[in-house]
Design a protein around this motif. Structure first.
Motif, short mmCIF file in Angstrom:
data_model
loop_
_atom_site.label_atom_id
_atom_site.label_comp_id
_atom_site.label_asym_id
_atom_site.label_seq_id
_atom_site.Cartn_x
_atom_site.Cartn_y
_atom_site.Cartn_z
N LEU A 1 0.85 -1.20 0.00
CA LEU A 1 0.00 0.00 0.00
C LEU A 1 0.88 1.24 0.00
O LEU A 1 1.85 1.32 0.78
N SER B 1 -3.64 6.28 -8.55
CA SER B 1 -4.67 5.35 -8.10
C SER B 1 -4.98 4.31 -9.18
O SER B 1 -5.29 3.15 -8.86
N ALA C 1 -6.44 -5.33 -12.76
CA ALA C 1 -7.33 -4.65 -11.82
C ALA C 1 -8.68 -5.36 -11.80
O ALA C 1 -9.03 -6.04 -12.77
N GLN D 1 -0.70 -7.86 -4.61
CA GLN D 1 -1.53 -6.66 -4.68
C GLN D 1 -0.68 -5.40 -4.50
O GLN D 1 0.15 -5.33 -3.59
N THR E 1 -1.68 -1.41 -4.02
CA THR E 1 -2.80 -0.49 -3.82
C THR E 1 -2.26 0.92 -3.65
O THR E 1 -1.41 1.16 -2.79
N VAL E 2 -2.77 1.82 -4.47
CA VAL E 2 -2.37 3.23 -4.40
C VAL E 2 -3.57 4.02 -3.91
O VAL E 2 -4.61 4.05 -4.57
N SER E 3 -3.42 4.63 -2.76
CA SER E 3 -4.51 5.40 -2.19
C SER E 3 -4.41 6.85 -2.63
O SER E 3 -3.32 7.42 -2.67
N ASP F 1 -3.00 2.77 -10.95
CA ASP F 1 -1.98 1.71 -10.93
C ASP F 1 -2.36 0.58 -9.98
O ASP F 1 -1.67 -0.44 -9.92
N THR F 2 -3.42 0.77 -9.22
CA THR F 2 -3.86 -0.27 -8.28
C THR F 2 -4.27 -1.52 -9.04
O THR F 2 -5.09 -1.48 -9.95
#
Length: 127
Positions: free
Chosen positions: A10, A87, A39, A122, A124-126, A89-90
């Protein structure tokens, strides 16, 4: 053939992550290694590839200028450094190895050309 991935996780938008793919069971210099991502609800997408026979790098337009792929011939690893993450890129990121190098430049984006896959991790980009 084994592909073991590490890294990922993350991160906030604008941040960086490094993915690593440790390989074994094949002649590293004769193959291409690629990073794909998938994704939720989307098809598997090519991200970046490196042809270890010559070291030529390939990038999708969506990551060009932000991601860098590299290979270590002694360690038999391929890294993907992901900078300025967005985001979008998630996804779950996979490394894969390809032995058939015929028409590689024209077909590097095709998942069905790759013989073996890592377990996927995984990212995850917030925002």
């Amino acid at each position: 053939v084994q592909l073991v991935e590490s890294g990922g996780g993350l991160v906030q938008a604008g941040g960086s992550l490094r993915r690593s793919c440790a390989t074994s069971g094949f002649t590293f210099d004769d193959h291409a290694i690629e990073w794909f991502r998938q994704a939720p609800g989307k098809e598997r997408e090519a991200v970046s590839a490196i042809n270890n026979n010559g070291g030529i790098e390939y990038y999708s337009d969506s990551v060009k200028g932000r991601f860098t792929i590299s290979s270590d011939r002694q360690q038999k690893t391929v890294d993907l450094v992901m900078n300025r993450l967005k985001s979008e890129d998630t996804a779950v990121y996979y490394c894969a190895v390809r032995s058939n190098m015929w028409r590689f430049t024209a077909t590097w984006r095709r998942p069905d050309e790759y013989n073996h896959w890592g377990q996927g991790t995984q990212v995850t980009v917030s925002s």
